[in-house]
Design an enzyme around this catalytic site. Sequence first.
Site, mmCIF file in Angstrom:
data_model
loop_
_atom_site.group_PDB
_atom_site.id
_atom_site.type_symbol
_atom_site.label_atom_id
_atom_site.label_comp_id
_atom_site.label_asym_id
_atom_site.label_seq_id
_atom_site.Cartn_x
_atom_site.Cartn_y
_atom_site.Cartn_z
ATOM 1 N N ASP A 70 -7.593 -5.693 14.594
ATOM 2 C CA ASP A 70 -7.553 -4.299 14.123
ATOM 3 C C ASP A 70 -7.097 -4.328 12.676
ATOM 4 O O ASP A 70 -6.069 -3.757 12.303
ATOM 5 C CB ASP A 70 -6.595 -3.483 14.999
ATOM 6 C CG ASP A 70 -6.677 -1.991 14.704
ATOM 7 O OD1 ASP A 70 -7.647 -1.568 14.042
ATOM 8 O OD2 ASP A 70 -5.769 -1.250 15.131
ATOM 9 N N GLU A 84 -0.055 0.955 13.355
ATOM 10 C CA GLU A 84 0.316 2.299 13.809
ATOM 11 C C GLU A 84 0.715 2.335 15.278
ATOM 12 O O GLU A 84 1.318 3.312 15.737
ATOM 13 C CB GLU A 84 -0.817 3.280 13.551
ATOM 14 C CG GLU A 84 -2.027 3.100 14.446
ATOM 15 C CD GLU A 84 -3.102 4.142 14.151
ATOM 16 O OE1 GLU A 84 -3.006 5.245 14.710
ATOM 17 O OE2 GLU A 84 -4.010 3.855 13.360
ATOM 18 N N ASP A 116 1.607 -12.483 8.088
ATOM 19 C CA ASP A 116 0.158 -12.607 7.953
ATOM 20 C C ASP A 116 -0.403 -13.106 9.284
ATOM 21 O O ASP A 116 0.058 -14.112 9.826
ATOM 22 C CB ASP A 116 -0.181 -13.581 6.821
ATOM 23 C CG ASP A 116 -1.639 -13.963 6.821
ATOM 24 O OD1 ASP A 116 -1.932 -15.126 7.163
ATOM 25 O OD2 ASP A 116 -2.476 -13.105 6.515
ATOM 26 N N ALA A 117 -1.398 -12.395 9.835
ATOM 27 C CA ALA A 117 -1.912 -12.728 11.169
ATOM 28 C C ALA A 117 -2.464 -14.148 11.222
ATOM 29 O O ALA A 117 -2.196 -14.902 12.167
ATOM 30 C CB ALA A 117 -2.997 -11.721 11.568
ATOM 31 N N GLN A 176 0.823 -1.204 0.000
ATOM 32 C CA GLN A 176 0.000 0.000 0.000
ATOM 33 C C GLN A 176 0.864 1.263 0.000
ATOM 34 O O GLN A 176 2.062 1.221 0.277
ATOM 35 C CB GLN A 176 -0.909 0.012 1.239
ATOM 36 C CG GLN A 176 -0.138 -0.088 2.546
ATOM 37 C CD GLN A 176 -0.999 -0.581 3.690
ATOM 38 O OE1 GLN A 176 -2.217 -0.428 3.699
ATOM 39 N NE2 GLN A 176 -0.365 -1.176 4.687
ATOM 40 N N ASP A 218 1.577 -7.749 12.131
ATOM 41 C CA ASP A 218 1.154 -6.890 11.024
ATOM 42 C C ASP A 218 1.980 -7.259 9.797
ATOM 43 O O ASP A 218 3.190 -7.466 9.901
ATOM 44 C CB ASP A 218 1.346 -5.417 11.381
ATOM 45 C CG ASP A 218 0.620 -4.493 10.412
ATOM 46 O OD1 ASP A 218 -0.415 -3.934 10.806
ATOM 47 O OD2 ASP A 218 1.090 -4.333 9.267
#
Length: 307
Positions: free
Chosen positions: A161, A92, A143-144, A37, A112
Amino acid sequence: MFRATENFRWCEEFTTDELKVMYSLKRILASGKSKFQNFDLVETGPFGRILQLDGKIQSAEFDEHVYHESLVHPAMLHHPNPKTVFVGGGGEGATVREVLRHKTVERVVMVDIDQEVVEFCKEHLPANREAFADPRLEIVYDDAKGWLERSNEKFDVIIGDLADPLDGGPCYMLYTRTFYEFLLTKINDGGIFVTQSTACGALTHKEGFSRVYNTMRQVFASVVPCRCFVDSFIDCWGFNIGFTNKVRAGEGDASIRQGLRKCFGIGDLDSPTRFERQFEKGREDCLPVFPTGAHSRGRSFLPCFVG
C-alpha cells in the site's frame, strides 16, 4: 492545492497533465509536516473528511473502504489460511484494519517510513483506532524494503500500500522486477502478494497500472489484475495479485467462497454481508452499494477481476 473564489474555497488536484479536478473545501481540520511530506485533514463538500498527502487525496471517509477492501480482501480470501501478513506503507491504518478482520490472522507487521503521518492518523481517524490498538499488529517506522532485507521472517500474504511508482519517486524501486523477485524469498509456500497499482482508467492505465501488471507477470506464477471505481479519486483504481502457485481459470470464485466461510463465518456469497456481487458472462463483477446518508459505511463489494 487550495484556492478561493467568491462563493467557495476549493481543493484542486491534477489527475493527468491535462485534467484537473476541483472540490469544495469547507474547512481545514488539522495539518502537519514531516521530513518526508506535508499532510492535512480537511472537510470537503462531496466526500466529507479527506486525508491529503502533499496536497493530493490519500483517502476520503466517503469511500476509503472501497479502496481498502478491494486491496485486502480478494488476496486474503484466496489464501486458504492466512496467519502472517506484511503491509508495506498503509500509514493511515485502514489496510491493517481490513486485514485484522480475518479471524485466521495471528500477526501483522506494518512498516511505514513516516511516523508523524501514522501518529497523525491515530489521532484524527477514529475508524482505525481499534486496529492500531490490536495486539496482533506490530508497527515499524522504517523503509519497507530495508526492513524486509534485514528480517528473516516470511509471510503468508504481503500487501503493498505504497506511493505510486512515479519515475524517480521514493517508491519506484518497490515496483521493479528485482524487488518482486526478492519478495518471492519472503513469501511462504502458496503465499500471495498484492499491490495497489495506481489509476487504471482509459486515460490513466498506461502510466502505472499496465506497467505493474506486466512487470509482475515476469516474476509470479499467476497474476490477476483487479479494479474498482473510487469516486473520490475520480477514476478506476487498479490492484494486481501475484500468486506463487499457478491459478487456473474458475478457481477464484471457489477460493473466495471458502475464504468467506472460514474467515467471516459466511455460508454463501448471497448472505447479508459487506460483500455485494454480481456475475456477468462468466466474470466476477461488482457494484458498490452505499446506504442512505452520504458518509455512512454500508455494505460493500468484491472488486471486478479484469479478464
